[in-house]
Scaffold this motif. Sequence first.
Motif, mmCIF file in Angstrom:
data_model
loop_
_atom_site.group_PDB
_atom_site.id
_atom_site.type_symbol
_atom_site.label_atom_id
_atom_site.label_comp_id
_atom_site.label_asym_id
_atom_site.label_seq_id
_atom_site.Cartn_x
_atom_site.Cartn_y
_atom_site.Cartn_z
ATOM 1 N N GLN A 119 0.847 -1.197 0.000
ATOM 2 C CA GLN A 119 0.000 0.000 0.000
ATOM 3 C C GLN A 119 0.881 1.246 0.000
ATOM 4 O OE1 GLN A 119 -2.509 -0.389 3.416
ATOM 5 N NE2 GLN A 119 -3.331 -2.330 2.679
ATOM 6 N N GLU A 120 0.355 2.324 -0.622
ATOM 7 C CA GLU A 120 1.192 3.509 -0.762
ATOM 8 C C GLU A 120 1.603 4.090 0.594
ATOM 9 O OE1 GLU A 120 -1.663 6.823 -2.376
ATOM 10 O OE2 GLU A 120 -2.363 4.844 -2.940
ATOM 11 N N PHE A 121 2.816 4.559 0.641
ATOM 12 C CA PHE A 121 3.438 5.182 1.821
ATOM 13 C C PHE A 121 3.567 4.234 3.019
ATOM 14 C CE2 PHE A 121 1.302 8.754 -0.429
ATOM 15 C CZ PHE A 121 2.454 9.381 -0.876
ATOM 16 N N ARG A 122 3.395 2.918 2.790
ATOM 17 C CA ARG A 122 3.524 1.987 3.928
ATOM 18 C C ARG A 122 4.936 1.411 3.949
ATOM 19 N NH1 ARG A 122 -1.458 0.515 6.452
ATOM 20 N NH2 ARG A 122 -0.221 -0.850 7.742
ATOM 21 N N GLN A 123 5.530 1.464 5.122
ATOM 22 C CA GLN A 123 6.863 0.891 5.321
ATOM 23 C C GLN A 123 6.834 0.081 6.605
ATOM 24 O OE1 GLN A 123 8.748 4.786 5.383
ATOM 25 N NE2 GLN A 123 9.763 4.309 3.445
ATOM 26 N N VAL A 124 7.674 -0.942 6.677
ATOM 27 C CA VAL A 124 7.695 -1.742 7.905
ATOM 28 C C VAL A 124 8.090 -0.835 9.059
ATOM 29 C CG1 VAL A 124 8.824 -3.643 9.104
ATOM 30 C CG2 VAL A 124 8.199 -3.889 6.689
ATOM 31 N N ASP A 125 9.112 -0.025 8.821
ATOM 32 C CA ASP A 125 9.483 0.965 9.835
ATOM 33 C C ASP A 125 9.173 2.344 9.260
ATOM 34 O OD1 ASP A 125 10.555 2.612 11.696
ATOM 35 O OD2 ASP A 125 12.650 2.053 11.355
ATOM 36 N N GLY A 126 8.040 2.894 9.661
ATOM 37 C CA GLY A 126 7.623 4.179 9.112
ATOM 38 C C GLY A 126 8.052 5.351 9.986
ATOM 39 N N SER A 127 8.853 5.095 11.033
ATOM 40 C CA SER A 127 9.204 6.164 11.973
ATOM 41 C C SER A 127 10.189 7.151 11.345
ATOM 42 C CB SER A 127 9.816 5.567 13.242
ATOM 43 O OG SER A 127 11.067 5.011 12.915
ATOM 44 N N ALA A 128 10.225 8.344 11.944
ATOM 45 C CA ALA A 128 11.113 9.375 11.407
ATOM 46 C C ALA A 128 12.575 9.003 11.622
ATOM 47 C CB ALA A 128 10.799 10.700 12.080
ATOM 48 N N THR A 129 12.793 8.112 12.592
ATOM 49 C CA THR A 129 14.185 7.760 12.919
ATOM 50 C C THR A 129 14.606 6.463 12.242
ATOM 51 O OG1 THR A 129 13.338 6.645 14.858
ATOM 52 C CG2 THR A 129 14.149 8.888 15.176
ATOM 53 N N ARG A 130 13.865 6.060 11.194
ATOM 54 C CA ARG A 130 14.146 4.755 10.584
ATOM 55 C C ARG A 130 15.550 4.724 9.961
ATOM 56 N NH1 ARG A 130 10.690 7.350 6.977
ATOM 57 N NH2 ARG A 130 11.434 7.343 4.843
ATOM 58 N N ARG A 131 16.049 3.474 9.856
ATOM 59 C CA ARG A 131 17.419 3.283 9.360
ATOM 60 C C ARG A 131 17.520 3.493 7.860
ATOM 61 N NH1 ARG A 131 20.164 -2.218 10.384
ATOM 62 N NH2 ARG A 131 18.044 -2.944 10.663
ATOM 63 N N PHE A 132 16.461 3.066 7.127
ATOM 64 C CA PHE A 132 16.536 3.073 5.672
ATOM 65 C C PHE A 132 15.668 4.185 5.088
ATOM 66 C CE2 PHE A 132 16.899 -1.224 7.354
ATOM 67 C CZ PHE A 132 18.154 -1.583 6.909
ATOM 68 N N GLY A 133 16.165 4.795 4.017
ATOM 69 C CA GLY A 133 15.414 5.884 3.380
ATOM 70 C C GLY A 133 14.288 5.355 2.515
ATOM 71 N N GLY A 134 13.624 6.275 1.809
ATOM 72 C CA GLY A 134 12.529 5.874 0.907
ATOM 73 C C GLY A 134 11.219 6.458 1.374
ATOM 74 N N ALA A 135 10.264 6.515 0.425
ATOM 75 C CA ALA A 135 8.978 7.146 0.754
ATOM 76 C C ALA A 135 7.845 6.142 0.861
ATOM 77 C CB ALA A 135 8.648 8.177 -0.310
ATOM 78 N N GLY A 136 8.124 4.877 0.543
ATOM 79 C CA GLY A 136 7.071 3.863 0.622
ATOM 80 C C GLY A 136 6.168 3.844 -0.595
ATOM 81 N N LEU A 137 6.713 4.266 -1.744
ATOM 82 C CA LEU A 137 5.889 4.269 -2.959
ATOM 83 C C LEU A 137 6.309 3.189 -3.955
ATOM 84 C CD1 LEU A 137 5.467 8.043 -3.869
ATOM 85 C CD2 LEU A 137 3.721 6.466 -3.092
ATOM 86 N N GLY A 138 7.567 2.710 -3.819
ATOM 87 C CA GLY A 138 8.142 1.797 -4.829
ATOM 88 C C GLY A 138 7.296 0.557 -5.094
ATOM 89 N N LEU A 139 6.866 -0.120 -4.038
ATOM 90 C CA LEU A 139 6.122 -1.380 -4.233
ATOM 91 C C LEU A 139 4.727 -1.129 -4.788
ATOM 92 C CD1 LEU A 139 7.160 -3.540 -1.147
ATOM 93 C CD2 LEU A 139 7.826 -3.833 -3.534
ATOM 94 N N THR A 140 4.081 -0.064 -4.313
ATOM 95 C CA THR A 140 2.735 0.260 -4.818
ATOM 96 C C THR A 140 2.816 0.525 -6.308
ATOM 97 O OG1 THR A 140 2.561 1.527 -2.783
ATOM 98 C CG2 THR A 140 0.709 1.659 -4.283
ATOM 99 N N LEU A 141 3.814 1.320 -6.677
ATOM 100 C CA LEU A 141 3.999 1.670 -8.083
ATOM 101 C C LEU A 141 4.316 0.411 -8.898
ATOM 102 C CD1 LEU A 141 4.270 4.056 -10.027
ATOM 103 C CD2 LEU A 141 6.665 4.177 -9.450
ATOM 104 N N SER A 142 5.222 -0.417 -8.369
ATOM 105 C CA SER A 142 5.623 -1.628 -9.089
ATOM 106 C C SER A 142 4.434 -2.563 -9.271
ATOM 107 C CB SER A 142 6.726 -2.368 -8.330
ATOM 108 O OG SER A 142 7.814 -1.497 -8.163
ATOM 109 N N GLN A 143 3.642 -2.732 -8.202
ATOM 110 C CA GLN A 143 2.466 -3.617 -8.316
ATOM 111 C C GLN A 143 1.492 -3.057 -9.352
ATOM 112 O OE1 GLN A 143 1.424 -6.625 -8.142
ATOM 113 N NE2 GLN A 143 1.148 -6.960 -5.948
ATOM 114 N N GLY A 144 1.311 -1.730 -9.341
ATOM 115 C CA GLY A 144 0.406 -1.078 -10.304
ATOM 116 C C GLY A 144 0.878 -1.305 -11.729
#
Length: 463
Positions: A394-419
């Motif tokens: 789902q868009e903007f969903r990340q396993v770790d969505g916190s501001a202090t997360r280790r990995f970057g990204g906006a959580g759009l890649g998988l939604t876009l890829s699935q689409g």
Amino acid sequence: MTSKLSPPPAPVEKHGLRELKAAREIAHAFLTAERPTDVYRIALEHVTPLVGASFGCVFLRGSGDESDLLHVVAAFNWPQKYGTYLSKLRVRVGNGPTGRAVAENRTFEVSDVFADPALEDWWESARELGFVSSISLPLAFKGKPAGALTFYYRDPEKFPTENPGLLELVADQLAATAEKAHLIEDLQITNEKLREQNIELEARYREADEARRLKNEFLANVSHELRTPLTAILGYAYLLKEGVSGTLNPEQARAADKIDSSGTDLMRLINDLLDLTHIKLGEIEIDPELTDAISLARATVSDAPEPLAGVEISVVSDESAVPIHTDSSMVLRILKNLVSNALKFTLAGSITIRVRLDQGVNGSSAIEPAPVVVWEISDTGIGIAPEEQKNIFQEFRQVDGSATRRFGGAGLGLTLSQGLAERLGGEISLTSAPGEGSTFTLTLPAGVMRAGRTASTDKKTDD
Ligand code: ADP
């Protein structure tokens, strides 16, 4: 041969016939009625003459505060002079012949109202309405007295006491029939309510759908508008880095690099957002060509950033080539997202892209499965917990969505890829275990893809 005269019909038979007739009239009332009150009215109309009464009434208990009061729901032959009085008439349960029939749940006969001093309260009404005797029969719904049926006679003891079965049958039949009619009416009311709720839900759904469409259009417009100034920023950063405005000192060069890399990240995010809204609006064109699935995987790996030290990345296939007719740029886009995720979330071990042709079962025809091309991107990374596996698509969903997360990204890649995968007639699936790694599987039809048209192009052509 002697012939005997047949005996005159036994009174029982005569009454049997009347009972049958009464039952038939009540059944007829049920069939012709549209509302429960019609059942009472039509039945009274036919049954009152049959039982020899001059007029008849059906009383029912009121609801709520009036549950102890009986009011008239149907009357037949009621003296016209007192017509207006009828709607106001209330009989307390337990009072008078009708009230007692309900309270005691039994037939209550009055053979001569004027002969009974206990009924003195009713003499005036009886005189005005012109009755001398009456018989009240309880109407029970589900065994509980809900009202009464009262027939009134001009003469004393004229009701068919010789055959109480007839009157009881009339009351029972009428109660059973009315109960069914009430049930049908309840059902109709419930159906009507459901219908109204459905209309409202549909309207709300349409509103929500319209709001979604407007949101997507708004996003598409904003993203588009953001791209123009960002392109200028990136252009000037490039010129600065190239030394067009003079040589930069190390601090200035670092600043220009920062502008360039942050601007590029922002541009990627805007492009993803724009593509996602286009997919949702059904405005994404497919440009299919014959290509090789293994080459696409290799191109993805060679364009990908270097993996972390100690992480191996490879493309594996049993074939030398796996032909596919599809939109290569879209496939590259999907593979790039999946591989960059694998690189991001794999701190040690390996990333393997396996490519194969499969006699798929998810083709367009269930009888003849269409062949599919499968890319399996497996990593030995951090893995994904089972409860998160659906969410991350789902868009903007990340396993770790916190501001202090280790990995970057906006959580759009998988939604876009699935689409994109769905737009190409395929899908992306996932198997993963936390701490062990993940395998994202892209499956696309190997066969000819029909060139896609955008919704807006179609519209323009139609116009
Ligand atoms: P992004 O990577 O930009 O956050 P994605 O939609 O590509 O957005 O991924 C959504 C989330 O799914 C990631 O934030 C991460 O939590 C999880 N994820 C995706 N790929 C992997 C992977 N290979 N290993 C572990 N987690 C992953």
